[in-house]
Design an enzyme around this catalytic site. Structure first.
Site, PDB file in Angstrom:
ATOM      1  N   LYS A 129      70.206  21.071 -84.346  1.00 28.71           N
ATOM      2  CA  LYS A 129      70.385  20.384 -83.076  1.00 28.71           C
ATOM      3  C   LYS A 129      71.571  19.426 -83.176  1.00 28.71           C
ATOM      4  O   LYS A 129      71.642  18.607 -84.107  1.00 28.71           O
ATOM      5  CB  LYS A 129      69.118  19.612 -82.703  1.00 28.71           C
ATOM      6  CG  LYS A 129      67.928  20.495 -82.374  1.00 28.71           C
ATOM      7  CD  LYS A 129      68.100  21.189 -81.028  1.00 28.71           C
ATOM      8  CE  LYS A 129      66.820  21.895 -80.589  1.00 28.71           C
ATOM      9  NZ  LYS A 129      66.942  22.473 -79.243  1.00 28.71           N
TER      10      LYS A 129
ATOM     11  N   LYS B 125      62.502  31.260 -72.678  1.00 30.85           N
ATOM     12  CA  LYS B 125      61.369  30.396 -73.015  1.00 30.85           C
ATOM     13  C   LYS B 125      60.212  30.763 -72.091  1.00 30.85           C
ATOM     14  O   LYS B 125      60.347  30.752 -70.861  1.00 30.85           O
ATOM     15  CB  LYS B 125      61.740  28.917 -72.813  1.00 30.85           C
ATOM     16  CG  LYS B 125      62.945  28.444 -73.620  1.00 30.85           C
ATOM     17  CD  LYS B 125      62.604  28.249 -75.073  1.00 30.85           C
ATOM     18  CE  LYS B 125      63.778  27.686 -75.878  1.00 30.85           C
ATOM     19  NZ  LYS B 125      64.173  26.332 -75.492  1.00 30.85           N
TER      20      LYS B 125
END
Length: 349
Positions: free
Chosen positions: A164, A261
């Site tokens: 990230k 997702k």
């Protein structure tokens, strides 16, 4: 069908950071659909970016409790790839109701799990796929100081890391991490970069063994993404820009692949359609998680034979899981239980 709702606050192993937020726990809602002695489980987590809370999910689903209880259940009907298969009938009805995609996801996952348990088969078999050449899940390293990120990698040796990012020193962070592992890197900027930064960073990140970049630009920056798609030296995967089925075709002109997702698109039913469309458009396909327990992760695992990439480390990020199901071992091997549906059982209610 009888419906039960259970909410949990899941403590994480470590503080998890991305470009726009940090958190130590994850709130989640488990939906149980019960019919003729069998129970299907679904899950949706809270998410401040999409303004979803467990309380809002419960309110949405409770408003439909009586309607769900009265829904006709032809579980032994047509094949799973038919529009008349029960989970697809149920999901079609859900799309006519006042529900967020997160709430639809929890109900859709529970319905598919119930369907598989009724037929006595895991979902991947019902969909006509087999467990061969499965993609390896990455393990996510949340955004933090380089020292903390290195420590997390050393604590969890893994063949593929998702890193990230979203700072002014992102290439420097990856450079430092690369000193400590030969693992494949994927990077996720969570909308924090500009087009120019992405193109420049991609050159440096390619030299550092990065496989692809996930959602570098803001979700609605389509002009910037078109430029990046043509000039980036690394593949670009859509996440925040690919929420629902109608986003897939547009992403084909601006990205090299999509990250689906389940919570954001509304569950397994729309995800199956998105995978099919992405394949037709020549896009790479990934499915990612939203820090779900093994309830949500086991549903994702049923799609593995259809994917190029997967991010299903959610349960590994938890201090304690709330369910049994598909598991990721310490060597990144995926182990499927000898159980139908998604293979899920809740440990405590």
């Amino acid at each position: 069908m009888n419906i039960q709702l259970y909410q949990y606050t899941l403590p994480l192993q470590h503080t998890f950071g991305i470009s726009r937020e940090r958190y130590d726990t994850q709130d989640t809602l488990i939906v149980c659909l019960e019919y003729q002695g069998k129970t299907g489980y679904g899950e949706a987590t809270s998410n401040p970016y999409y303004q979803i809370t467990v309380d809002s999910l419960k309110q949405e689903i409770e408003a439909l409790r009586n309607a769900i209880a009265g829904f006709e259940v032809p579980l032994q009907g047509p094949k799973a790839d038919s529009d008349l298969a029960f989970p697809l009938q149920f999901e079609k009805w859900l799309r006519t109701q006042e529900l967020s995609n997160f709430a639809r996801c929890a109900l859709d996952l529970a319905c598919w799990d119930l369907y598989g348990k009724t037929l006595g088969k895991p979902l991947y078999q019902i969909w006509g796929t087999e467990l061969g050449n499965l993609p390896i899940s990455n393990f996510t390293i949340g955004l933090d100081s380089p020292e903390v990120m290195v420590a997390k990698m050393k604590e969890k040796p893994w063949p593929i890391y998702k890193i990230k990012l979203g700072t002014s020193n992102d290439v420097g962070i990856v450079t430092e991490l690369r000193k400590h592992t030969d693992a494949v890197f994927r990077v996720d900027a969570n909308c924090a970069w500009t087009a120019e930064e992405t193109i420049e960073n991609a050159r440096a990140l390619k030299e550092l063994g990065v496989e692809f970049i996930e959602q570098p630009l803001k979700a609605d920056d389509w002009e910037g993404m078109e430029l990046v798609a043509h000039k980036s030296e690394l593949p670009i995967i859509a996440d925040e820009s690919c929420i629902v089925e109608t986003d897939v075709a547009r992403c084909a002109l601006h990205f090299h692949g999509i990250n689906i997702k389940l919570t954001k698109c509304g569950g397994l039913s729309p995800a199956l359609r998105m995978i099919r469309e992405a394949r037709e458009l020549g896009l790479k396909v990934m499915v990612g998680c939203m820090t779900e327990s093994s309830v949500g992760i086991s549903a994702i695992a049923q799609l593995l034979p259809q994917l190029d990439y997967v991010d299903m480390d959610g349960a590994l990020l938890l201090r304690e899981d709330i369910a049994t199901g598909v598991k990721l071992l310490e060597d990144a091997t995926v182990v499927y239980p000898n159980a139908p549906g998604s293979g899920v059982e809740l440990l405590a209610r």
